[in-house]
Design a protein around this motif. Structure first.
Motif, mmCIF file in Angstrom:
data_model
loop_
_atom_site.group_PDB
_atom_site.id
_atom_site.type_symbol
_atom_site.label_atom_id
_atom_site.label_comp_id
_atom_site.label_asym_id
_atom_site.label_seq_id
_atom_site.Cartn_x
_atom_site.Cartn_y
_atom_site.Cartn_z
ATOM 1 N N VAL A 8 14.124 3.763 -7.811
ATOM 2 C CA VAL A 8 14.195 3.195 -6.455
ATOM 3 C C VAL A 8 12.882 2.489 -6.104
ATOM 4 N N LEU A 9 11.754 3.114 -6.432
ATOM 5 C CA LEU A 9 10.458 2.508 -6.122
ATOM 6 C C LEU A 9 10.242 1.225 -6.912
ATOM 7 N N LEU A 10 10.649 1.209 -8.179
ATOM 8 C CA LEU A 10 10.487 -0.013 -8.971
ATOM 9 C C LEU A 10 11.425 -1.113 -8.477
ATOM 10 N N ALA B 199 0.830 -1.212 0.000
ATOM 11 C CA ALA B 199 0.000 0.000 0.000
ATOM 12 C C ALA B 199 0.861 1.258 0.000
ATOM 13 N N TRP B 200 1.917 1.277 0.788
ATOM 14 C CA TRP B 200 2.745 2.476 0.852
ATOM 15 C C TRP B 200 3.529 2.689 -0.434
ATOM 16 N N ILE B 201 4.023 1.620 -1.044
ATOM 17 C CA ILE B 201 4.743 1.778 -2.313
ATOM 18 C C ILE B 201 3.792 2.234 -3.409
ATOM 19 N N ALA B 202 2.566 1.687 -3.427
ATOM 20 C CA ALA B 202 1.567 2.140 -4.399
ATOM 21 C C ALA B 202 1.250 3.620 -4.204
ATOM 22 N N THR B 203 1.175 4.059 -2.958
ATOM 23 C CA THR B 203 0.901 5.472 -2.677
ATOM 24 C C THR B 203 2.037 6.356 -3.166
ATOM 25 N N SER C 186 12.434 -2.786 -12.631
ATOM 26 C CA SER C 186 13.661 -2.015 -12.407
ATOM 27 C C SER C 186 14.587 -2.067 -13.611
ATOM 28 N N LEU C 187 14.574 -3.172 -14.363
ATOM 29 C CA LEU C 187 15.433 -3.265 -15.546
ATOM 30 C C LEU C 187 14.858 -2.503 -16.729
ATOM 31 N N ALA C 188 13.538 -2.583 -16.916
ATOM 32 C CA ALA C 188 12.921 -1.910 -18.058
ATOM 33 C C ALA C 188 12.960 -0.397 -17.912
ATOM 34 N N VAL C 189 12.864 0.097 -16.687
ATOM 35 C CA VAL C 189 12.803 1.547 -16.486
ATOM 36 C C VAL C 189 14.184 2.193 -16.506
ATOM 37 N N LEU C 190 15.233 1.420 -16.341
ATOM 38 C CA LEU C 190 16.571 1.995 -16.226
ATOM 39 C C LEU C 190 16.967 2.854 -17.435
ATOM 40 N N PRO C 191 16.835 2.390 -18.691
ATOM 41 C CA PRO C 191 17.222 3.268 -19.812
ATOM 42 C C PRO C 191 16.355 4.510 -19.919
ATOM 43 N N GLY D 284 4.706 4.168 -18.530
ATOM 44 C CA GLY D 284 4.156 2.912 -19.037
ATOM 45 C C GLY D 284 4.714 1.722 -18.286
ATOM 46 N N VAL D 285 5.997 1.786 -17.956
ATOM 47 C CA VAL D 285 6.617 0.724 -17.149
ATOM 48 C C VAL D 285 5.985 0.683 -15.761
ATOM 49 N N ILE D 286 5.798 1.853 -15.146
ATOM 50 C CA ILE D 286 5.194 1.913 -13.818
ATOM 51 C C ILE D 286 3.798 1.307 -13.831
#
Length: 278
Positions: A221-223, A13-17, A93-98, A136-138
């Motif tokens: 960091v969140l991903l 819940a906290w990460i979603a927030t 975390s891998l898809a969002v890095l670039p 889109g990744v998120i």
């Protein structure tokens, strides 16, 4: 207990927030910069339909601009799925890095240029197309991952809350999963509103050039944390297994000590009997 469902739900819940706060904040800033949304696909589709029918309604962007935004958002979701299939539990975390690195590079360019008119330049307006894949990744990671909820939209959460409150009208008691959905939806809506308010306040007080600088870092960091939500259960199981093994070792040691003491008592009693006989 360490592996309780309540503790796991609190982390989700906290990460979603936090994701909702980032999305609301980035949308307000991107709206001020580009007259477009970075993470709300529905808003961009509506803009696309409007400028397609009435091009004069928007003097900065054409239909191709909003079509590219929608396509880039879909590209981010597509790459997340590919990464998740190839590297299970690490796709986000891998898809969002670039995309995060690309966004940092763009923000650095804006900081160097240091002109509020930079966002009116035709070739720099399209830079938001390079930002949208990150959201889109998120969206894909949150909706298809362990959290199973959208963090870049509010409509679904409003429907969830309305439906659950409708059940209460007929005095139907909510089950634990329904209560968790109610809490999660409420926190995501509150996070979106809070992030949008923060973005609106920052737009009024701080230069637009630096407002999106922390977004890619926090998003990564969140991903990373989101991907590691899939692993605590296995870690906890290992800890619990080790605790059970230690408990068994202690129990066996205590049994052996008891047996040894009994043997010593038997030996001492035999010796005493033999002394008595003598």
């Amino acid at each position: 207990m360490v592996s309780s469902e309540a503790w796991r739900f609190q982390k989700h819940a906290w990460i979603a927030t936090l994701f909702a706060i980032i999305s609301g904040y980035a949308d307000v800033v991107s709206l001020a910069r580009y007259q477009a949304f970075a993470s709300i696909l529905t808003g961009n589709v509506i803009w696309l339909a409007r400028v397609t029918v009435h091009p004069a309604s928007n003097d900065k962007h054409s239909g191709w601009f909003y079509a590219a935004l929608c396509g880039s958002f879909a590209l981010g979701a597509f790459l997340h799925r590919i990464c998740e299939l190839y590297w299970p539990n690490r796709g986000g975390s891998l898809a969002v890095l670039p995309f995060a690195m690309l966004m940092l590079m763009m923000e650095t360019v804006y900081l160097i240029v240091d002109s509020d008119r930079v966002f009116d330049e035709p070739y720099l307006r399209w830079s938001v197309v390079l930002v949208s894949p990150m959201f889109g990744v998120i969206s894909a990671a949150c909706s298809t991952g362990r959290m199973g909820t959208h963090t870049t939209m509010v409509t679904g959460h409003v429907l969830t809350i309305s439906g659950l409150l409708g059940n209460l009208v007929f005095l139907r008691q909510l089950r634990e999963p329904e209560i968790q959905k109610l809490i999660m939806s409420t926190m995501v809506i509150a996070g979106t509103i809070g992030g949008a308010c923060l973005g609106g306040w920052m737009v009024m007080t701080v230069s637009l050039h630096v407002l999106l600088f922390p977004v890619p870092i926090i998003t990564y960091v969140l991903l990373w944390l989101h991907d590691h939500l899939c692993r605590p259960r296995s870690l906890i199981k290992k800890v619990q297994k080790r605790m059970r093994e230690n408990a068994r070792d202690l129990e066996s040691m205590s049994v052996e000590s008891v047996s040894d003491s009994l043997e010593d008592d038997e030996i001492s009693s035999v010796e005493e009997d033999s002394e008595v006989q003598c």
